[in-house]
Design a protein around this motif. Structure first.
Motif, PDB file in Angstrom:
ATOM      1  N   GLN A  43     -27.458 -40.933-119.350  1.00 51.49           N
ATOM      2  CA  GLN A  43     -28.174 -39.069-119.604  1.00 51.49           C
ATOM      3  C   GLN A  43     -27.556 -38.429-119.239  1.00 51.49           C
ATOM      4  O   GLN A  43     -26.847 -37.082-120.124  1.00 51.49           O
ATOM      5  CB  GLN A  43     -29.316 -39.179-118.772  1.00 51.49           C
ATOM      6  CG  GLN A  43     -30.688 -40.278-119.358  1.00 51.49           C
ATOM      7  CD  GLN A  43     -31.839 -40.010-118.550  1.00 51.49           C
ATOM      8  OE1 GLN A  43     -31.527 -40.208-116.903  1.00 51.49           O
ATOM      9  NE2 GLN A  43     -33.308 -39.807-118.423  1.00 51.49           N
ATOM     10  N   LEU A  47     -25.599 -35.389-122.268  1.00 48.63           N
ATOM     11  CA  LEU A  47     -25.490 -33.593-122.122  1.00 48.63           C
ATOM     12  C   LEU A  47     -24.652 -33.364-121.580  1.00 48.63           C
ATOM     13  O   LEU A  47     -23.922 -32.320-122.459  1.00 48.63           O
ATOM     14  CB  LEU A  47     -26.921 -33.626-120.846  1.00 48.63           C
ATOM     15  CG  LEU A  47     -27.955 -33.718-120.606  1.00 48.63           C
ATOM     16  CD1 LEU A  47     -28.522 -34.077-119.108  1.00 48.63           C
ATOM     17  CD2 LEU A  47     -28.644 -32.696-121.755  1.00 48.63           C
ATOM     18  N   LEU A  67     -33.103 -33.773-121.155  1.00 51.46           N
ATOM     19  CA  LEU A  67     -32.637 -33.887-122.681  1.00 51.46           C
ATOM     20  C   LEU A  67     -33.247 -33.115-123.373  1.00 51.46           C
ATOM     21  O   LEU A  67     -33.437 -32.597-124.433  1.00 51.46           O
ATOM     22  CB  LEU A  67     -32.838 -35.530-123.036  1.00 51.46           C
ATOM     23  CG  LEU A  67     -31.020 -35.983-122.144  1.00 51.46           C
ATOM     24  CD1 LEU A  67     -31.288 -37.463-122.286  1.00 51.46           C
ATOM     25  CD2 LEU A  67     -30.059 -35.901-123.186  1.00 51.46           C
TER      26      LEU A  67
END
Length: 263
Positions: A43, A47, A67
């Protein structure tokens, strides 16, 4: 099942699309990272690749919230490689209904069932046809797209046992490169004909004994591939087979629409 050139196709699409989209991310090996309990690292990588500054976090739920907020109405190109559970999709792609127009999401998986709960179009990789298989095999065996004079019939026999799988075609062709003794070709053909039964998994054992330890692991890890694509405000629905860069079969594989599952 592997050997269809899934990663090569992903890279081809990525390289073709990212200049026009801008924000892009290619996330490899989702399944392996999730098994280690480190999905939050993907994750964070996602990003950062998309150009967002974020502080480190160690909670997948926190990552989902970030997100969802950051990707709202943003046009992105995201490739998620080797997903095997719906939780991974929910964690890495929580804002699918609010992405910006023109976004493109590619998901590859060995578990087609993972995609069924999504409004999604599934593409199954297909083997090369005879023409492209011959070109790929010959590029690796002869450094040219056609057989050397006198080897035409032998090449056809090898194409028949490789069943159009790019990985097998490349490995076997490469193993025969520089060899112009037909008796050796016949010996190799006899060997691989015995170890390539009808099931695809066993087909990938072609030339396995000739690989070193690291190559063997890479060979065995090649996943069965289903490809799902989401573009703009919905999942892509193509009615015809898709074939990228037909003139260069050494670079891509073919895939076609298998089914579309609507929630």
């Amino acid at each position: 099942m592997g050997g269809y050139g899934k990663t090569t196709l992903e890279k081809h699409i990525y390289n073709q699309k990212y200049p026009s989209i801008g924000r892009s991310s290619f996330i490899f090996d989702v399944r392996d990272v999730a098994a280690k309990g480190e999905l939050h690292k993907k994750q964070i990588q996602l990003l950062q690749n998309l150009g967002f500054n974020c502080e480190a976090f160690d909670s997948v739920e926190q990552g989902k919230g970030i997100l969802s907020n950051r990707l709202r109405s943003v046009r992105v190109l995201i490739i998620l490689d080797d997903v095997d559970h719906t939780d991974q999709l929910d964690s890495l792609f929580p804002a699918k209904d609010s992405l910006g127009w023109g976004s493109l999401i590619i998901i590859t998986t060995r578990e087609k069932e993972v995609l069924k709960r999504w409004e999604i179009c599934i593409y199954r990789m297909k083997p090369f046809n005879q023409i492209h298989a011959e070109k790929l095999f010959c590029w690796h065996a002869f450094l040219q797209p056609f057989p050397t004079l006198g080897f035409e019939k032998l090449v056809t026999k090898f194409l028949n046992v490789c069943h159009g799988l790019p990985l097998s075609l490349k490995l076997v062709g490469g193993q025969l490169y520089g060899c112009f003794r037909k008796d050796i070709w016949e010996d190799v053909l006899h060997k691989i004909s015995k170890i390539i039964p009808n099931d695809i998994i066993s087909r990938l054992k072609v030339s396995y004994d000739a690989l070193d330890k690291e190559e063997k692991q890479m060979f065995l890890d090649m996943p069965m591939t289903a490809i799902a694509a989401w573009e703009g405000s919905g999942w892509i629905d193509k009615k015809n087979d898709i074939e990228c860069n037909n003139s260069d079969p050494s670079q891509v594989s073919r895939f076609s629409v298998e089914s579309k599952h609507m929630a």
